[in-house]
Structures are given as structure tokens and as C-alpha cells.
Design a protein around this motif. Structure first.
Motif, PDB file in Angstrom:
ATOM      1  N   GLU A   1       0.834  -1.208   0.000  1.00  0.00           N
ATOM      2  CA  GLU A   1       0.000   0.000   0.000  1.00  0.00           C
ATOM      3  C   GLU A   1       0.862   1.249   0.000  1.00  0.00           C
ATOM      4  O   GLU A   1       0.589   2.212  -0.729  1.00  0.00           O
TER       5      GLU A   1
ATOM      6  N   THR B   1      -5.182  -4.974  -3.874  1.00  0.00           N
ATOM      7  CA  THR B   1      -6.587  -4.705  -3.592  1.00  0.00           C
ATOM      8  C   THR B   1      -7.200  -3.962  -4.773  1.00  0.00           C
ATOM      9  O   THR B   1      -6.487  -3.427  -5.642  1.00  0.00           O
ATOM     10  N   ASP B   2      -8.528  -3.906  -4.816  1.00  0.00           N
ATOM     11  CA  ASP B   2      -9.191  -3.171  -5.900  1.00  0.00           C
ATOM     12  C   ASP B   2      -8.757  -1.707  -5.902  1.00  0.00           C
ATOM     13  O   ASP B   2      -8.565  -1.106  -6.975  1.00  0.00           O
ATOM     14  N   ARG B   3      -8.611  -1.134  -4.735  1.00  0.00           N
ATOM     15  CA  ARG B   3      -8.196   0.270  -4.644  1.00  0.00           C
ATOM     16  C   ARG B   3      -6.811   0.444  -5.245  1.00  0.00           C
ATOM     17  O   ARG B   3      -6.549   1.416  -5.982  1.00  0.00           O
ATOM     18  N   GLN B   4      -5.897  -0.476  -4.951  1.00  0.00           N
ATOM     19  CA  GLN B   4      -4.542  -0.373  -5.479  1.00  0.00           C
ATOM     20  C   GLN B   4      -4.523  -0.568  -6.993  1.00  0.00           C
ATOM     21  O   GLN B   4      -3.774   0.104  -7.703  1.00  0.00           O
TER      22      GLN B   4
ATOM     23  N   HIS C   1      -6.884   0.227  -9.138  1.00  0.00           N
ATOM     24  CA  HIS C   1      -7.369   1.445  -9.786  1.00  0.00           C
ATOM     25  C   HIS C   1      -6.362   2.585  -9.656  1.00  0.00           C
ATOM     26  O   HIS C   1      -6.189   3.386 -10.585  1.00  0.00           O
ATOM     27  N   ARG C   2      -5.701   2.648  -8.542  1.00  0.00           N
ATOM     28  CA  ARG C   2      -4.715   3.715  -8.337  1.00  0.00           C
ATOM     29  C   ARG C   2      -3.554   3.575  -9.322  1.00  0.00           C
ATOM     30  O   ARG C   2      -3.135   4.546  -9.961  1.00  0.00           O
TER      31      ARG C   2
END
Length: 504
Positions: free
Chosen positions: A20, A41-44, A46-47
Motif C-alpha cells: 500500500e 486490492t481493488d483500490r490499489q 485502480h490507483r
């Protein structure tokens, strides 16, 4: 520290919290290494996708970024990666074409709607039309680009695998005629780029010239189109007597000309034309034999690489000892009977050509393993299926000459690897040992003596942690990065590498 962070980003043992933190690093190499991980993760996901186009493409390719997860208005770069992979609705292109900074990348997307393709073709930034020319699969857009005023766009179109034959014919025939080129747009004609150009800001290539016919620009377009397999053979063949050997070489590589054209090219005096012809699988056996007799190494080596080269020609050429180290296409395609015949040839260089194959019938493999010639034995030594007894016998017979080949054999046991180190050996042996799956800590530590072997050993999971810690501070950044990516590096050491990471 960036190279160490990139290594850590690739390390599968990196703790989740550190992953992260690394997503905040503004470095393309770090982002692209992170994109290869399977624990994001999904957040990572997309980032990373929104910050780096290459990372986004990797995430799309691995299936971790899908159209249903992306809002093209909020995450245009991620949307672009999906469009380029053909995994997004084409309607997204209508949104992305409004973003000038993404148009060149948008032009690489397959299946663009016609109005989007036309808009990109007319974009004031020439880089957009250039990308479109390299990738469009729309015949109508290709025909439009064939009339583009830039020779670079037309040349790129000539290399696009999807360019249709009629458009290629227009490029070859200069239809519509090129009206200007980068030379005459900058200099009054006639003008030739001097070899000692005094202008430090000049970006014209060497040999650039224009006498009003835009000859240098036309040459580049012709070279691309003549080499395209879809260009009509009859149209291309009109240039057989062109004064440029580069264009004749492009023709010599084509596999659809008639035999008379190949015979005409065989009378050429330029070596690169003859070598291109000698390697062409479409030429008649008579021409292959003729070119194999050429006095220059470049030509007869090319004849040896022709997939249709007669075996007796290869046997004769092998005796010259100047065919290189790779497996020849005709040997790669030989059937078991032919391999058996070649493996019995009296010339050791022919037997060595056979020994380079890695799928030999067991009787042929074993016969070559017992060959009295060290070069033959060294070539077959990496072949899977050889027993430790055979490898030891080979080493006892030939010594260091075959050590590197034995070290590359996937079936060599750890004990044999130690024996190779204890005997006379060279750096090639160390470089092969450094990647061997059976190498242990002692073997890998010995490999650290050689610069190239060090880089390979640094990636081996059997290298001890104390050695890896030492390599992390090595002045060679590639070596240090490789060590940081080694999954045997303890998590505590990885976290120490990230101590200076920026905090968001």
C-alpha cells in the motif's frame, strides 16, 4: 533508493501494508512492478491503472482490471487500457477523444468508430496520425492516411500488418503524390544533409536529401511498403532494378515473387541483398545451392539458415565452422531418420549442429553425449534426460570444455554441481550454475565471484539472507534491485528498505 523500492515492489514476500505504501511512489518502474503482483486490492489496482498506462495495460492483461469496474469519465487512463485491449465498449472512445493528452494512445485502439478514426487522422498533432497509421485496422482510415501530407505517417502505414493491398499499392505508386517532405519544408531544394552538419539543432537523419522529388522520404515509404507481405507482388516487382540496395533487399525477403525475380536478384552485387535472398524459404533449391557457394560468410551463413536448405549443403557449410552458435531451422525441422543420419556424419561440426536440439530421440542424444569431440559433447550437455552418470562421464572425458553445458542441464543433481566447482571451470560455468534449480547456498555463493553470475545468483531463492543483505548495498543498481526482489529476503529487511518511503 528507487531501484531498491522497485525490487521490493516485485518481491512476493512484501507485507501487504508495504504494498500500500509503495503505491504512493511516483516512479514508473515501481508502479509497473507493483502491477505484476497478484495480491493487489481493488483500490490499489485502480490507483496504479490511473497513474501509469503501462501498468494499466498489465492489469488489464492479467484480468484484474475489467470494464465493469471502471468509470471512463473518472478513470480515463484505465478506460484507455481496456479499449486498447478490446475489452471496453467502443462508445468510450467518444469520451476519450475529447482529451488531447490521450489521443495518441487512443489511436492505438482497435475497432474505433469511423468518425473517431477520421478525427484522429486530422489531429493537428502529427504524433496522433502516426500512431493511428501504425495500428488502424479500418481499410477506410488506412486509405485516408495514405494521402496524409507527412511521409512519416505514410511510412508507418506501410508497416501496419492490417494495411490492405490496394492501399499498399498506392503507397508504392506514390498516389496521391507526396507534395513535400521534412527536408524541403526546412531547406530550399536541392539540399543534401551534410555528414558534418554544422547545425546543432538539426534533427534530420543522415542521408536526408530532396531535389524536389522528395527522394529520401519516398525511399522510406517504399522500403516499408515493399517489405509488407500484403503488398501486391506484381506492383512490388516493378522495383527489382531500383538503384537502392535496401529496397532490393526488401524484395529479396518477399516469399511471393516469381522464380524469375529471385534469379534476377541472385545476380545482385550487394551482400545484404544476397543474404536476404539466401535465407528466403521461397527460393528454389538450385539458388540455395548457388548462394551457399558464395565466398562471403554473410551469404553462405544466410543460406544455412534457410528452412529449406538441403542437408548435404548444411553438412558442407558446417565444415567451415562459421555458422554461428544457434540451432538452424532445417535441423530443427529434421525428422528422426535425418537426425540419426546427421549424428553419424564424420564431421564433428555437423554432429554439433544436431546436438543443439533439445528434443532429440534418446538414442541420438546418448550417442552424442558419448561423442569424442568436446564441442559436440558441450552442445548436447544441457539436453534434458541425460543421467548424472552420463554427465559425469562427459566431464571426465572433456573437463572444463563441457562444464558450462553440464551446469545448464536441468537434471544435474546438486552433488554434481559441487563437483563442477571443485574442478577446473570458467565463468561460463558460474553463470549457468547461478540459475540452476538444484544450486544450493554454497554453489550460489561461489557464483558471486563473477559480475554477470552475481546478478543471476541474486535472484535465486536458495541464496542465503546474509548474502542478499550484502548485495542490497552493492554499487550495481541492477544487482541490488534483483536482491531486493528475492523472496528469500526476510520481511524485516524489506521493511527497512522502505523506511524512507514518503508518507501520504
Amino acid at each position: 533508493m528507487l531501484h531498491l523500492w522497485a525490487g521490493a515492489a516485485a518481491n512476493p514476500a512484501l507485507p501487504a501494508g508495504a504494498v500500500e505504501r509503495l503505491t504512493a511512489v511516483d516512479d514508473s518502474t515501481v508502479r509497473r512492478e507493483l502491477a505484476e503482483r497478484d495480491d493487489l486490492t481493488d483500490r490499489q489496482v485502480h490507483r496504479l491503472a490511473e497513474r501509469d498506462g503501462v501498468a494499466a495495460s498489465g492489469l488489464v492483461g492479467s484480468g484484474r482490471l475489467r470494464a465493469g469496474q471502471v468509470d471512463p469519465e473518472r478513470r480515463p487512463r484505465a478506460a484507455l487500457a481496456l479499449l486498447q485491449a478490446g475489452l471496453a465498449p467502443v462508445e468510450w472512445a467518444r469520451l476519450l477523444v475529447e482529451l488531447p493528452h490521450l489521443r495518441a494512445e487512443l489511436a492505438k485502439c482497435p475497432g474505433l468508430p469511423g468518425e473517431i478514426g477520421r478525427r484522429l487522422a486530422a489531429d493537428p498533432d502529427p504524433a496522433v496520425a502516426l500512431e493511428l497509421a501504425e495500428s488502424t485496422d479500418d481499410p477506410a482510415i488506412a486509405a485516408l492516411l495514405a494521402a496524409h501530407p507527412s511521409e512519416h505517417v505514410r511510412q508507418a502505414l506501410g508497416t501496419n500488418p492490417a494495411t490492405p493491398p490496394d492501399v499498399l499499392a498506392d503507397l508504392i505508386n506514390d498516389l496521391p503524390p507526396l507534395e513535400s517532405c521534412e527536408v524541403c519544408r526546412k531547406h530550399p531544394v536541392p539540399w543534401t544533409h551534410p555528414p558534418d552538419c554544422p547545425d546543432p539543432d538539426c534533427d534530420l537523419p543522415g542521408g536526408a536529401a530532396c531535389d524536389g522529388s522528395h527522394q529520401h522520404a519516398r525511399h522510406g515509404i517504399l522500403q516499408a511498403a515493399l517489405g509488407h507481405p500484403a503488398a501486391p507482388a506484381a506492383v512490388a516487382a516493378r522495383h527489382l532494378d531500383h538503384p537502392s540496395p535496401f529496397l532490393r533487399a526488401a524484395l529479396a525477403e518477399r516469399t511471393d515473387l516469381d522464380p524469375a525475380a529471385y534469379r534476377a536478384l541472385a545476380d545482385d552485387q550487394q551482400l545484404w541483398v544476397l543474404s536476404a535472398l539466401a535465407e528466403n524459404p521461397a527460393v528454389e533449391e538450385e539458388l540455395i545451392r548457388r548462394l551457399a557457394d558464395h565466398p562471403h560468410d554473410l551469404v553462405h551463413r544466410a543460406a544455412a539458415h534457410n528452412p529449406r536448405a538441403p542437408l548435404d549443403v548444411l553438412d558442407r557449410l558446417a565444415a567451415t565452422g562459421r555458422l554461428g552458435d544457434g540451432l538452424l531451422p532445417r535441423i530443427a525441422a529434421a525428422d528422426p531418420a535425418e537426425l540419426d543420419h546427421l549424428a553419424d556424419r564424420p564431421g564433428p561440426r555437423t554432429r554439433r549442429l544436431v546436438a543443439l536440439r533439445r528434443d532429440l530421440p534418446a538414442p541420438v542424444r546418448d550417442r552424442l553425449a558419448a561423442d569424442p569431440d568436446a564441442k559436440v559433447a558441450a552442445a548436447v550437455a544441457p539436453h534434458p534426460g541425460l543421467t548424472a552418470t552420463q554427465l559425469r562421464a562427459m566431464h571426465a572425458r572433456h573437463g572444463r570444455s563441457v562444464a558450462a553445458g553440464i551446469a545448464a542441464n536441468p537434471d544435474a543433481p546438486t552433488a554434481l554441481l559441487h563437483e563442477l566447482l571443485a574442478a577446473d571451470h570458467n565463468v561460463a560455468t558460474l553463470r549457468a550454475l547461478a540459475t540452476h534449480p538444484a544450486a544450493d547456498a554454497d554453489v550460489l555463493t561461489a557464483c558471486l565471484r563473477d559480475r554477470r553470475a552475481r546478478r543471476r545468483a541474486a535472484a535465486h531463492p536458495a541464496l542465503p539472507p546474509d548474502r542478499l543483505r550484502t548485495l542490497l548495498t552493492d554499487p550495481d543498481p541492477v544487482l541490488a534491485e534483483t536482491a531486493a526482489a528475492n523472496p528469500s529476503l526476510p520481511a524485516a529487511d524489506l521493511l527497512r528498505l522502505l523506511a524512507d518511503l514518503p508518507v501520504e
